[in-house]
Design a protein around this motif. Sequence first.
Motif, PDB file in Angstrom:
ATOM      1  N   GLU A  41       5.680  -4.371   8.590  1.00  0.00           N
ATOM      2  CA  GLU A  41       5.480  -4.970   7.274  1.00  0.00           C
ATOM      3  C   GLU A  41       6.454  -6.117   7.038  1.00  0.00           C
ATOM      4  O   GLU A  41       6.122  -7.087   6.345  1.00  0.00           O
ATOM      5  N   LEU A  42       7.659  -6.025   7.607  1.00  0.00           N
ATOM      6  CA  LEU A  42       8.602  -7.136   7.483  1.00  0.00           C
ATOM      7  C   LEU A  42       8.097  -8.355   8.256  1.00  0.00           C
ATOM      8  O   LEU A  42       8.216  -9.492   7.783  1.00  0.00           O
ATOM      9  N   PHE A  43       7.530  -8.120   9.431  1.00  0.00           N
ATOM     10  CA  PHE A  43       6.898  -9.225  10.153  1.00  0.00           C
ATOM     11  C   PHE A  43       5.691  -9.755   9.376  1.00  0.00           C
ATOM     12  O   PHE A  43       5.416 -10.958   9.371  1.00  0.00           O
ATOM     13  N   ALA A  44       4.965  -8.842   8.730  1.00  0.00           N
ATOM     14  CA  ALA A  44       3.794  -9.244   7.953  1.00  0.00           C
ATOM     15  C   ALA A  44       4.186 -10.151   6.791  1.00  0.00           C
ATOM     16  O   ALA A  44       3.404 -11.023   6.389  1.00  0.00           O
ATOM     17  N   ALA A  45       5.393  -9.958   6.254  1.00  0.00           N
ATOM     18  CA  ALA A  45       5.847 -10.822   5.162  1.00  0.00           C
ATOM     19  C   ALA A  45       5.951 -12.270   5.634  1.00  0.00           C
ATOM     20  O   ALA A  45       5.547 -13.198   4.933  1.00  0.00           O
ATOM     21  N   GLY A  46       6.502 -12.463   6.835  1.00  0.00           N
ATOM     22  CA  GLY A  46       6.571 -13.814   7.392  1.00  0.00           C
ATOM     23  C   GLY A  46       5.203 -14.360   7.740  1.00  0.00           C
ATOM     24  O   GLY A  46       4.900 -15.531   7.486  1.00  0.00           O
ATOM     25  N   ALA A  47       4.337 -13.502   8.325  1.00  0.00           N
ATOM     26  CA  ALA A  47       2.990 -13.941   8.699  1.00  0.00           C
ATOM     27  C   ALA A  47       2.178 -14.328   7.473  1.00  0.00           C
ATOM     28  O   ALA A  47       1.410 -15.301   7.501  1.00  0.00           O
ATOM     29  N   THR A  48       2.343 -13.588   6.380  1.00  0.00           N
ATOM     30  CA  THR A  48       1.611 -13.907   5.149  1.00  0.00           C
ATOM     31  C   THR A  48       2.040 -15.255   4.592  1.00  0.00           C
ATOM     32  O   THR A  48       1.206 -16.042   4.115  1.00  0.00           O
ATOM     33  N   PHE A  49       3.340 -15.527   4.665  1.00  0.00           N
ATOM     34  CA  PHE A  49       3.836 -16.819   4.181  1.00  0.00           C
ATOM     35  C   PHE A  49       3.199 -17.964   4.958  1.00  0.00           C
ATOM     36  O   PHE A  49       2.758 -18.961   4.370  1.00  0.00           O
TER      37      PHE A  49
ATOM     38  N   LEU B 274      16.451  -1.769   1.721  1.00  0.00           N
ATOM     39  CA  LEU B 274      17.805  -1.358   1.340  1.00  0.00           C
ATOM     40  C   LEU B 274      17.852   0.085   0.877  1.00  0.00           C
ATOM     41  O   LEU B 274      18.795   0.822   1.155  1.00  0.00           O
ATOM     42  N   GLN B 275      16.818   0.510   0.158  1.00  0.00           N
ATOM     43  CA  GLN B 275      16.759   1.880  -0.308  1.00  0.00           C
ATOM     44  C   GLN B 275      16.675   2.868   0.851  1.00  0.00           C
ATOM     45  O   GLN B 275      17.314   3.912   0.858  1.00  0.00           O
ATOM     46  N   ARG B 276      15.902   2.515   1.892  1.00  0.00           N
ATOM     47  CA  ARG B 276      15.783   3.384   3.058  1.00  0.00           C
ATOM     48  C   ARG B 276      17.107   3.495   3.788  1.00  0.00           C
ATOM     49  O   ARG B 276      17.500   4.552   4.247  1.00  0.00           O
ATOM     50  N   ARG B 277      17.833   2.382   3.894  1.00  0.00           N
ATOM     51  CA  ARG B 277      19.104   2.408   4.598  1.00  0.00           C
ATOM     52  C   ARG B 277      20.181   3.148   3.803  1.00  0.00           C
ATOM     53  O   ARG B 277      21.048   3.789   4.368  1.00  0.00           O
TER      54      ARG B 277
ATOM     55  N   GLY C 126       0.780  -1.235   0.000  1.00  0.00           N
ATOM     56  CA  GLY C 126       0.000   0.000   0.000  1.00  0.00           C
ATOM     57  C   GLY C 126       0.807   1.276   0.000  1.00  0.00           C
ATOM     58  O   GLY C 126       0.236   2.353  -0.210  1.00  0.00           O
ATOM     59  N   ASP C 127       2.118   1.216   0.232  1.00  0.00           N
ATOM     60  CA  ASP C 127       2.928   2.430   0.237  1.00  0.00           C
ATOM     61  C   ASP C 127       4.316   2.093  -0.290  1.00  0.00           C
ATOM     62  O   ASP C 127       4.607   0.958  -0.653  1.00  0.00           O
ATOM     63  N   MET C 128       5.171   3.101  -0.310  1.00  0.00           N
ATOM     64  CA  MET C 128       6.512   2.932  -0.860  1.00  0.00           C
ATOM     65  C   MET C 128       7.577   2.917   0.228  1.00  0.00           C
ATOM     66  O   MET C 128       8.712   3.328   0.015  1.00  0.00           O
TER      67      MET C 128
ATOM     68  N   VAL D 230       6.452  -9.817  -3.782  1.00  0.00           N
ATOM     69  CA  VAL D 230       6.191  -9.130  -2.510  1.00  0.00           C
ATOM     70  C   VAL D 230       7.449  -9.027  -1.658  1.00  0.00           C
ATOM     71  O   VAL D 230       7.857  -7.929  -1.259  1.00  0.00           O
ATOM     72  N   VAL D 231       8.068 -10.161  -1.383  1.00  0.00           N
ATOM     73  CA  VAL D 231       9.233 -10.150  -0.495  1.00  0.00           C
ATOM     74  C   VAL D 231      10.385  -9.371  -1.117  1.00  0.00           C
ATOM     75  O   VAL D 231      11.054  -8.581  -0.438  1.00  0.00           O
ATOM     76  N   SER D 232      10.630  -9.572  -2.408  1.00  0.00           N
ATOM     77  CA  SER D 232      11.727  -8.849  -3.054  1.00  0.00           C
ATOM     78  C   SER D 232      11.483  -7.340  -3.034  1.00  0.00           C
ATOM     79  O   SER D 232      12.421  -6.550  -2.889  1.00  0.00           O
ATOM     80  N   ARG D 233      10.225  -6.919  -3.159  1.00  0.00           N
ATOM     81  CA  ARG D 233       9.900  -5.494  -3.093  1.00  0.00           C
ATOM     82  C   ARG D 233      10.192  -4.929  -1.711  1.00  0.00           C
ATOM     83  O   ARG D 233      10.773  -3.841  -1.582  1.00  0.00           O
ATOM     84  N   LEU D 234       9.821  -5.657  -0.663  1.00  0.00           N
ATOM     85  CA  LEU D 234      10.101  -5.188   0.699  1.00  0.00           C
ATOM     86  C   LEU D 234      11.601  -5.108   0.965  1.00  0.00           C
ATOM     87  O   LEU D 234      12.079  -4.163   1.605  1.00  0.00           O
ATOM     88  N   VAL D 235      12.327  -6.105   0.472  1.00  0.00           N
ATOM     89  CA  VAL D 235      13.785  -6.076   0.653  1.00  0.00           C
ATOM     90  C   VAL D 235      14.387  -4.876  -0.075  1.00  0.00           C
ATOM     91  O   VAL D 235      15.249  -4.171   0.453  1.00  0.00           O
ATOM     92  N   GLY D 236      13.927  -4.614  -1.295  1.00  0.00           N
ATOM     93  CA  GLY D 236      14.430  -3.464  -2.043  1.00  0.00           C
ATOM     94  C   GLY D 236      14.115  -2.144  -1.349  1.00  0.00           C
ATOM     95  O   GLY D 236      14.964  -1.248  -1.274  1.00  0.00           O
ATOM     96  N   LEU D 237      12.913  -1.999  -0.817  1.00  0.00           N
ATOM     97  CA  LEU D 237      12.551  -0.772  -0.111  1.00  0.00           C
ATOM     98  C   LEU D 237      13.358  -0.612   1.170  1.00  0.00           C
ATOM     99  O   LEU D 237      13.722   0.511   1.554  1.00  0.00           O
TER     100      LEU D 237
END
Length: 223
Positions: free
Chosen positions: A125-133, A220-223, A117-119, A211-218
């Motif tokens: 959201e990282l925890f949500a990635a595991g919960a979704t799996f 890394l981009q934030r850091r 839902g956002d950029m 999904v997971v690759s997008r979260l990882v990319g975001l």
Amino acid sequence: MPVPRHLVFLALTRRHPSAILLVVQLAGLLLYPLLESTRAGPLALSAFGIAVLVVTTRMVRRTPGLTWLSVGLALPAIVLLLLQALLDLRGLLPWSAALEALFYFYAAGSLVAYMMGDMRATTDELFAAGATFTLLAWGFAHGFVVLQAVQPGSFAAAVDPGQPRSWTELMFLSFALLSSTGIGDVIPLRPLARGLASLEMFVGVMYLAAVVSRLVGLTLQRR
């Protein structure tokens, strides 16, 4: 004055509800094998299934998903689980499993919408990635339960190949397929079982890629 530990815990659960859902589901992976063969196992497993449904319903409230729809799926499933546990009505198993599968798939879709839902990638959201799996794995495992009830002999294993597979075995198969790490000793035999297994493998690959690759990319981009 130091903050009481229970207040700190409540604050963390409010900030990261996805972490609570993930911990509950992972705990279930260890509890089910321990309780499945005991005399009180069916009652304990039904109680734990109800707890997971309640926690998941509360999680959906934080996502774009419709709370009334998740409750509408969860409540009948809870009623059927209670009837099975208290009255030993095993004939209700495929019906409750079908409702639980629909519920977990809807909850997983709601969490995916929440993460997409956002950029920016938040900790929750990282925890949500595991919960979704885990939600997807549980959903397909319940689908296997329904299929095994409708078409006996859909799955086999090295131990007692002619017997219905237990919940733990079907859950193991679901995680193996969703993570694309193989099948192990539990294999689908009938065409519809193989079709559902193939669909789970496809969902697992697409979830990691989209999904997971997008979260990882975001992240890394934030850091």
